[in-house]
Design an enzyme around this catalytic site. Structure first.
Site, PDB file in Angstrom:
ATOM      1  N   LYS A  36       0.844  -1.200   0.000  1.00 59.96           N
ATOM      2  CA  LYS A  36       0.000   0.000   0.000  1.00 59.96           C
ATOM      3  C   LYS A  36       0.881   1.253   0.000  1.00 59.96           C
ATOM      4  O   LYS A  36       2.087   1.171   0.288  1.00 59.96           O
ATOM      5  CB  LYS A  36      -0.911   0.002   1.233  1.00 59.96           C
ATOM      6  CG  LYS A  36      -0.180   0.179   2.555  1.00 59.96           C
ATOM      7  CD  LYS A  36      -1.101  -0.057   3.738  1.00 59.96           C
ATOM      8  CE  LYS A  36      -0.325   0.070   5.038  1.00 59.96           C
ATOM      9  NZ  LYS A  36      -0.997  -0.619   6.148  1.00 59.96           N
ATOM     10  N   ARG A 134     -10.723   0.643  14.386  1.00 60.62           N
ATOM     11  CA  ARG A 134     -10.504   1.543  13.263  1.00 60.62           C
ATOM     12  C   ARG A 134     -11.530   1.179  12.197  1.00 60.62           C
ATOM     13  O   ARG A 134     -12.576   1.787  12.111  1.00 60.62           O
ATOM     14  CB  ARG A 134      -9.059   1.356  12.780  1.00 60.62           C
ATOM     15  CG  ARG A 134      -8.449   2.520  12.109  1.00 60.62           C
ATOM     16  CD  ARG A 134      -6.969   2.298  11.829  1.00 60.62           C
ATOM     17  NE  ARG A 134      -6.666   1.070  11.093  1.00 60.62           N
ATOM     18  CZ  ARG A 134      -5.469   0.748  10.605  1.00 60.62           C
ATOM     19  NH1 ARG A 134      -4.453   1.569  10.792  1.00 60.62           N
ATOM     20  NH2 ARG A 134      -5.272  -0.367   9.941  1.00 60.62           N
ATOM     21  N   TYR A 266      18.965  29.450  10.406  1.00 68.01           N
ATOM     22  CA  TYR A 266      17.905  30.282  10.995  1.00 68.01           C
ATOM     23  C   TYR A 266      17.855  30.151  12.509  1.00 68.01           C
ATOM     24  O   TYR A 266      18.022  29.069  13.055  1.00 68.01           O
ATOM     25  CB  TYR A 266      16.539  29.858  10.448  1.00 68.01           C
ATOM     26  CG  TYR A 266      16.324  30.151   8.987  1.00 68.01           C
ATOM     27  CD1 TYR A 266      16.239  31.464   8.528  1.00 68.01           C
ATOM     28  CD2 TYR A 266      16.191  29.105   8.078  1.00 68.01           C
ATOM     29  CE1 TYR A 266      16.016  31.720   7.178  1.00 68.01           C
ATOM     30  CE2 TYR A 266      15.964  29.354   6.733  1.00 68.01           C
ATOM     31  CZ  TYR A 266      15.881  30.664   6.285  1.00 68.01           C
ATOM     32  OH  TYR A 266      15.665  30.910   4.963  1.00 68.01           O
ATOM     33  N   MET A 314      14.549  24.670   4.050  1.00 66.31           N
ATOM     34  CA  MET A 314      13.622  24.116   3.068  1.00 66.31           C
ATOM     35  C   MET A 314      14.326  23.173   2.094  1.00 66.31           C
ATOM     36  O   MET A 314      13.843  22.092   1.797  1.00 66.31           O
ATOM     37  CB  MET A 314      12.922  25.243   2.307  1.00 66.31           C
ATOM     38  CG  MET A 314      11.737  24.767   1.481  1.00 66.31           C
ATOM     39  SD  MET A 314      10.885  26.103   0.632  1.00 66.31           S
ATOM     40  CE  MET A 314      10.127  26.978   1.990  1.00 66.31           C
TER      41      MET A 314
HETATM   42  C1  LIG Z   1      -0.315  -1.828   6.668  1.00 61.95           C
HETATM   43  C2  LIG Z   1      -1.020  -3.080   6.983  1.00 61.95           C
HETATM   44  C3  LIG Z   1      -0.328  -4.285   7.137  1.00 61.95           C
HETATM   45  C4  LIG Z   1       1.185  -4.372   7.175  1.00 61.95           C
HETATM   46  O1  LIG Z   1       1.649  -4.011   8.446  1.00 61.95           O
HETATM   47  P1  LIG Z   1       3.221  -3.995   8.781  1.00 61.95           P
HETATM   48  O2  LIG Z   1       3.270  -3.590  10.206  1.00 61.95           O
HETATM   49  O3  LIG Z   1       3.841  -2.981   7.882  1.00 61.95           O
HETATM   50  O4  LIG Z   1       3.742  -5.354   8.521  1.00 61.95           O
HETATM   51  C5  LIG Z   1      -1.067  -5.436   7.283  1.00 61.95           C
HETATM   52  N1  LIG Z   1      -2.422  -5.404   7.307  1.00 61.95           N
HETATM   53  C6  LIG Z   1      -3.127  -4.254   7.201  1.00 61.95           C
HETATM   54  C7  LIG Z   1      -4.601  -4.290   7.248  1.00 61.95           C
HETATM   55  C8  LIG Z   1      -2.451  -3.061   7.034  1.00 61.95           C
HETATM   56  O5  LIG Z   1      -3.137  -1.925   6.930  1.00 61.95           O
END
Ligand SMILES: *Cc1c(COP(=O)(O)O)cnc(C)c1O
Length: 373
Positions: A36, A134, A266, A314
């Site tokens: 993802k 969630r 800065y 920046m």
């Molecule tokens: C992001 C995610 C994972 C992977 O989790 P990691 O801690 O990166 O291994 C697995 N399942 C779901 C539903 C996720 O959102």
């Protein structure tokens, strides 16, 4: 997607990701690599192809849109962790054969309608909330979902999925067990109703630390990219052998002396306590190199650690190269990774930054220039 104003270079070692995949696969039954958010910044399509060439046939992406981007490039199943949200997502799911992770009743209704209109059947994955609070159905909603599935004759519950909140914390194993028990009860309810869904509970940390909870599919994300979910804990050995894949470098653009008593950058937050030599590096918060790293952390110059001096700007950051001779403009400086044994680990950078490797990868990965094909 790619930025064109910066000099930062993000390298991704796909062999490291493939090696991590093979290492993790030796601990699981069937991996569902989580790619993802553009593979945690490493590049969605490139990573998926690398994984497919070492045997992956199932991928988890973030959204239906991300699934649509991936589908033409891989032959395996693509699971969209955030199920359909917009009208067009429902169409995409059916037309591209995306496996949607469903967490709401209205999604089931719309998927049924979409499948019926195309006169097809649709496998779905059902998300249950066993403790993350969630996304997902509550376990006690199982009877209601089973009743809905009797009406929604176009839908097959192919997977049951839940997500662990504390698998990477050795002191919170009891909560993992609580979640696992709730998940087990959901699975039992579906079996009793005559379904035979596959089940998946664990992420990277869960896969490494709870082999008995592997079920039918495991969903590692962070470990694929070489961060150890147990870094700095007593379970650190469980992530041994994982190799970070991302390296980030930027060139030196100036080298000059900073006399004792002089300040830099800065706000004058750093004042030299002795005569120093500083190198100015072409990286800053516009490149997602956090301003929170001001006066914290290091970069790697000629394989040696150069502390950050003063505020991160920046597009520029100053580092102390007093003890590193021969630094000249054009020299590459590593913000993450490095050469040979001299490396900045994602866990180290994350600690200086006050965050976790996940965020470091996602933010720095936005600077990737490799065109997606
Ligand atoms: C992001 C995610 C994972 C992977 O989790 P990691 O801690 O990166 O291994 C697995 N399942 C779901 C539903 C996720 O959102």
């Amino acid at each position: 997607m790619a930025v064109d104003y910066n000099l930062l270079r993000v390298g991704v070692d796909l062999r490291a990701i493939a090696d991590n995949f093979r290492l993790l696969r030796s601990k699981g039954t069937r991996l569902i690599p989580v790619i993802k958010a553009n593979a945690y910044g490493h590049g969605l399509v490139a990573v998926a192809r690398a994984l497919e060439s070492c045997g992956a046939d199932f991928f988890a992406v973030g959204t239906v849109e991300e699934a649509a981007r991936l589908c033409p490039s891989v032959s395996g199943t693509v699971l969209a962790l955030l199920g359909p949200q917009r009208r067009e997502d429902y169409q995409t799911v059916v037309e591209q054969g995306v496996l949607p992770l469903v967490s709401r009743m209205d999604q089931l209704a719309q998927l049924q309608e979409q499948a019926a209109s195309k006169d097809t059947r649709l496998p779905v994955a059902l998300k249950f909330d066993t403790g993350m609070a969630r996304l997902g159905f509550a376990p006690q909603e199982s009877p209601k979902i089973l009743a809905a599935l009797r009406r929604y004759d176009r839908l097959t519950p192919q997977w049951l999925i839940s997500h662990l909140a504390t698998a990477d914390d050795p002191d919170q194993a009891a909560f993992v067990r609580e979640q696992a028990e709730r998940f087990q009860r959901v699975h039992a309810a579906f079996s009793l109703a005559g379904h035979a869904p596959l089940s998946s509970l664990v992420n990277s940390a869960g896969l490494l630390a709870f082999p008995d909870l592997a079920w039918d599919g495991q969903r590692p994300g962070i470990a694929l990219y070489g961060a150890n979910p147990f870094h700095g804990t007593r379970l650190e050995h469980l992530g041994r052998g994982l190799r970070p894949a991302m390296e980030v470098s930027a060139p030196v653009v100036a080298v000059h002396p900073l006399r004792k008593g002089a300040s830099i950058s800065y706000g004058r937050t750093y004042v030299a306590d002795q005569d120093k030599t500083v190198a100015i590096v072409a990286a800053g918060y516009a490149d997602n190199y956090s301003r929170g790293l001001s006066n914290k952390g290091c970069m790697l110059v000629h394989g040696r650690r150069a502390p950050i001096l003063g505020r991160v700007c920046m597009q520029l950051t100053a580092v102390d190269v007093t003890d590193i001779p021969g630094v000249v403009p054009g020299d590459p400086v590593f913000l993450l990774g490095g050469v040979g044994n001299q490396r900045i680990l994602p866990e180290e950078l994350a600690a200086w930054w006050g965050t976790i490797p996940y965020e470091v990868f996602c933010l720095l990965g936005m600077n990737r220039r490799v065109p997606e094909t």
